[in-house]
Design an enzyme around this catalytic site. Structure first.
Site, PDB file in Angstrom:
ATOM      1  N   GLU A  90       0.801  -1.197   0.000  1.00  0.00           N
ATOM      2  CA  GLU A  90       0.000   0.000   0.000  1.00  0.00           C
ATOM      3  C   GLU A  90       0.842   1.260   0.000  1.00  0.00           C
ATOM      4  OE1 GLU A  90      -3.986  -1.714   2.090  1.00  0.00           O
ATOM      5  OE2 GLU A  90      -2.430  -0.871   3.346  1.00  0.00           O
ATOM      6  N   CYS A 103       3.143   8.036   2.057  1.00  0.00           N
ATOM      7  CA  CYS A 103       3.752   6.984   2.867  1.00  0.00           C
ATOM      8  C   CYS A 103       3.945   5.773   1.961  1.00  0.00           C
ATOM      9  CB  CYS A 103       2.812   6.664   4.028  1.00  0.00           C
ATOM     10  SG  CYS A 103       3.405   5.335   5.075  1.00  0.00           S
ATOM     11  N   CYS A 110       6.936  -8.264   6.165  1.00  0.00           N
ATOM     12  CA  CYS A 110       8.163  -7.859   6.867  1.00  0.00           C
ATOM     13  C   CYS A 110       8.609  -9.031   7.732  1.00  0.00           C
ATOM     14  CB  CYS A 110       7.908  -6.636   7.737  1.00  0.00           C
ATOM     15  SG  CYS A 110       9.401  -6.049   8.585  1.00  0.00           S
ATOM     16  N   CYS A 114       7.606  -7.331  14.646  1.00  0.00           N
ATOM     17  CA  CYS A 114       7.338  -6.534  15.835  1.00  0.00           C
ATOM     18  C   CYS A 114       5.962  -6.926  16.383  1.00  0.00           C
ATOM     19  CB  CYS A 114       7.393  -5.046  15.518  1.00  0.00           C
ATOM     20  SG  CYS A 114       9.039  -4.548  14.950  1.00  0.00           S
ATOM     21  N   CYS A 117       2.582  -4.991  15.209  1.00  0.00           N
ATOM     22  CA  CYS A 117       2.483  -4.542  13.817  1.00  0.00           C
ATOM     23  C   CYS A 117       1.800  -5.583  12.946  1.00  0.00           C
ATOM     24  CB  CYS A 117       3.880  -4.247  13.276  1.00  0.00           C
ATOM     25  SG  CYS A 117       3.892  -3.843  11.521  1.00  0.00           S
ATOM     26  N   GLU A 171      10.523  -3.174   6.180  1.00  0.00           N
ATOM     27  CA  GLU A 171      11.660  -2.505   6.804  1.00  0.00           C
ATOM     28  C   GLU A 171      12.583  -2.029   5.671  1.00  0.00           C
ATOM     29  OE1 GLU A 171      13.015  -1.373   9.733  1.00  0.00           O
ATOM     30  OE2 GLU A 171      14.630  -0.856   8.364  1.00  0.00           O
ATOM     31  N   SER A 202      12.096   5.449   7.874  1.00  0.00           N
ATOM     32  CA  SER A 202      11.847   4.946   9.223  1.00  0.00           C
ATOM     33  C   SER A 202      12.389   3.529   9.340  1.00  0.00           C
ATOM     34  CB  SER A 202      10.340   4.947   9.493  1.00  0.00           C
ATOM     35  OG  SER A 202      10.068   4.292  10.721  1.00  0.00           O
ATOM     36  N   HIS A 226      10.024   2.639  20.776  1.00  0.00           N
ATOM     37  CA  HIS A 226       8.949   1.851  21.403  1.00  0.00           C
ATOM     38  C   HIS A 226       9.202   1.308  22.807  1.00  0.00           C
ATOM     39  CE1 HIS A 226       7.262   2.328  17.518  1.00  0.00           C
ATOM     40  NE2 HIS A 226       7.861   1.322  16.945  1.00  0.00           N
ATOM     41  N   CYS A 344      -0.832   3.693  10.481  1.00  0.00           N
ATOM     42  CA  CYS A 344       0.424   2.959  10.677  1.00  0.00           C
ATOM     43  C   CYS A 344       0.161   1.565  11.206  1.00  0.00           C
ATOM     44  CB  CYS A 344       1.316   3.622  11.712  1.00  0.00           C
ATOM     45  SG  CYS A 344       1.463   5.368  11.539  1.00  0.00           S
TER      46      CYS A 344
HETATM   47  N1  SAH Z   1       9.701  -0.982   9.341  1.00  0.00           N
HETATM   48  C1  SAH Z   1       9.879   0.384   9.607  1.00  0.00           C
HETATM   49  C2  SAH Z   1       8.932   1.292   8.854  1.00  0.00           C
HETATM   50  C3  SAH Z   1       7.502   0.860   8.709  1.00  0.00           C
HETATM   51  S1  SAH Z   1       6.507   0.878  10.152  1.00  0.00           S
HETATM   52  C4  SAH Z   1       9.805   0.656  11.089  1.00  0.00           C
HETATM   53  O1  SAH Z   1       9.426  -0.237  11.839  1.00  0.00           O
HETATM   54  O2  SAH Z   1      10.170   1.753  11.487  1.00  0.00           O
HETATM   55  C5  SAH Z   1       6.194   2.611  10.410  1.00  0.00           C
HETATM   56  C6  SAH Z   1       5.875   2.971  11.855  1.00  0.00           C
HETATM   57  O3  SAH Z   1       4.593   2.446  12.245  1.00  0.00           O
HETATM   58  C7  SAH Z   1       6.879   2.376  12.829  1.00  0.00           C
HETATM   59  O4  SAH Z   1       7.263   3.311  13.807  1.00  0.00           O
HETATM   60  C8  SAH Z   1       6.089   1.259  13.439  1.00  0.00           C
HETATM   61  O5  SAH Z   1       6.617   0.881  14.679  1.00  0.00           O
HETATM   62  C9  SAH Z   1       4.722   1.848  13.525  1.00  0.00           C
HETATM   63  N2  SAH Z   1       3.666   0.862  13.748  1.00  0.00           N
HETATM   64  C10 SAH Z   1       3.655  -0.432  13.400  1.00  0.00           C
HETATM   65  N3  SAH Z   1       2.506  -1.021  13.786  1.00  0.00           N
HETATM   66  C11 SAH Z   1       1.760  -0.063  14.390  1.00  0.00           C
HETATM   67  C12 SAH Z   1       0.463  -0.057  14.983  1.00  0.00           C
HETATM   68  N4  SAH Z   1      -0.305  -1.139  14.993  1.00  0.00           N
HETATM   69  N5  SAH Z   1       0.016   1.109  15.497  1.00  0.00           N
HETATM   70  C13 SAH Z   1       0.781   2.223  15.440  1.00  0.00           C
HETATM   71  N6  SAH Z   1       1.995   2.266  14.886  1.00  0.00           N
HETATM   72  C14 SAH Z   1       2.496   1.134  14.377  1.00  0.00           C
HETATM   73 FE1  SF4 Z   2       8.478  -4.607  10.147  1.00  0.00          FE
HETATM   74 FE2  SF4 Z   2       8.357  -2.037  10.928  1.00  0.00          FE
HETATM   75 FE3  SF4 Z   2       6.244  -3.685  11.253  1.00  0.00          FE
HETATM   76 FE4  SF4 Z   2       8.437  -4.009  12.740  1.00  0.00          FE
HETATM   77  S1  SF4 Z   2       7.058  -2.225  12.725  1.00  0.00           S
HETATM   78  S2  SF4 Z   2       7.280  -5.647  11.721  1.00  0.00           S
HETATM   79  S3  SF4 Z   2      10.050  -3.498  11.286  1.00  0.00           S
HETATM   80  S4  SF4 Z   2       7.114  -3.035   9.301  1.00  0.00           S
END
Ligand code: SAH
Ligand code: SF4
Length: 368
Positions: A90, A103, A110, A114, A117, A171, A202, A226, A344
């Site tokens: 997306e 974005c 990924c 995390c 996510c 990522e 990011s 985080h 996000c």
């Molecule tokens: N992989 C990279 C970039 C993509 S994620 C990274 O992790 O930085 C972009 C941002 O969205 C990151 O800060 C991530 O931690 C955050 N994010 C992921 N899942 C989320 C969620 N469910 N609610 C809010 N932010 C989230």
């Molecule tokens: Fe991947 Fe970023 Fe999601 Fe972590 S927050 S799983 S690095 S996309």
């Protein structure tokens, strides 16, 4: 066919030189593709006819196919783009009064998993190519121009998208070799011409690659923090086990030597009763003491089957206040595009289902 969206500036010049063309032709072609968003070689009318003919034989402008296009009431617009084999990624457009931000995704899925996510929960499918990454910006600009969006800078002849954030799916530093050429196109004066400050990458904290980015293509950096301790961060952002906080903070300090902005943005997702206490805020001030930084607090965006809930607005305010009293600038992200699951970490929830279905079909094939 060579996809022109795949070629960073130097690569396009090389490709044309191999065909006997002068360097200024590369600039001309680049402007057609990345500034006028031409999809069709035949429309590039100021190119000499023989060049146009050979380009038409050997090259094309191929952005990912659009599978879905939805706009939320707040104007946030999400394109679902085909990444082949049942995968999709997306790109999300976020309009504001003084800018248009896109974005962008860097991977389908990924691998870093995390805990909070939804992209991570999908698992890793594949790296996007440079053309697929650049194609998101190319397509968004083209679609918004076609819609005649109402923005002062567009009337002044600039492209609709003024800022890019690599914060979509994936990522970006885990796909370094395809992401950096895309960044170079975002920055190039004959392509998108964005300043380094308007392009933000990011990362969840891949330390060696943060150093490489600093050396090869420093853009504004956001780091997904985080958690203030290794014990908690190991659980929320598993890559922390490999690159713990001390080494991540040191990499941030090194990055600042060459960063286009004089601070690192720390992203911090607010998870109720997990990482949002007063004590956590005070600990954050401690670990980030030596890094010039700003904090961006992100209210957690829930998705189906998650174990987490979003911190209350009052608690987020209190958390922000502690950081601010410690001398750090804090912003709290507005959650936008909620109702089209474009916020996000919510991206491509529906695609995850499709991916699972694909895996099921593959399994059936193997068994048959
Ligand atoms: N992989 C990279 C970039 C993509 S994620 C990274 O992790 O930085 C972009 C941002 O969205 C990151 O800060 C991530 O931690 C955050 N994010 C992921 N899942 C989320 C969620 N469910 N609610 C809010 N932010 C989230
Ligand atoms: Fe991947 Fe970023 Fe999601 Fe972590 S927050 S799983 S690095 S996309």
């Amino acid at each position: 066919m060579q996809n022109l969206l795949d070629l960073e500036p130097a690569a396009l010049a090389r490709w044309l030189a191999e065909r006997g063309e002068k360097p200024f032709r590369a600039r001309q072609v680049s402007r057609w593709v990345h500034q006028r968003f031409a999809a069709d070689i035949a429309s590039m009318t100021d190119l000499a006819k023989p060049l146009r003919a050979s380009l038409a034989r050997e090259a094309e402008v191929r952005a990912p196919q659009v599978l879905g296009d939805t706009t939320a009431p707040d104007g946030t617009r999400k394109w679902l783009l085909d990444a082949g084999r049942g995968n999709a990624v997306e790109a999300v457009y976020i309009p504001e009064d003084d800018r248009g931000t896109l974005c962008i995704s860097s991977q389908a899925g990924c691998a870093l998993d995390c805990a909070f996510c939804s992209t991570g929960k999908q698992g890793f499918n594949r790296n996007l190519t440079t053309g697929e990454i650049v194609g998101q910006l190319w397509h968004a600009n083209r679609a918004l121009l076609a819609d005649e969006i109402d923005a002062a800078w567009v009337e002044a002849g600039r492209a609709p998208i003024t800022n890019v954030v690599m914060m979509g799916m994936g990522e970006p530093l885990a796909n370094f070799d395809n992401v950096v050429p895309a960044l170079r196109l975002f920055l190039d004066d004959n392509a998108y011409g964005l300043s380094r400050r308007r392009v933000t990458l990011s990362t969840s904290g891949l330390v060696p690659w943060i150093d490489r980015l600093r050396d090869e293509c420093p853009v504004a950096l956001a780091v997904s923090l985080h958690a203030p301790t290794d014990a908690l961060r190991d659980r929320l952002v598993p890559i922390n086990r490999k690159h713990p906080l001390a080494s991540l903070m040191a990499a941030c300090t090194r990055y600042l030597d060459k960063a286009p902005r004089d601070f690192i943005t720390f992203e911090y997702v607010m998870l109720e009763d997990v990482n949002d206490s007063d004590q956590h805020a005070r600990e954050l001030l401690g670990i980030t003491q030596r890094v010039r930084c700003k904090f961006n607090l992100i209210p957690f965006n829930p998705f189906p089957a998650t174990e987490f809930t979003r911190t209350s607005p009052e608690r987020i305010r209190r958390f922000a206040e502690i950081l601010q009293r410690g001398g750090v600038t804090v912003t709290t992200r507005k959650t936008r595009g909620d109702d089209i699951a474009a916020a996000c970490g919510q991206l491509a929830g529906d695609v995850a289902d499709r991916t699972r279905r694909q895996a099921f079909y593959r399994l059936k094939e193997v068994r048959a």
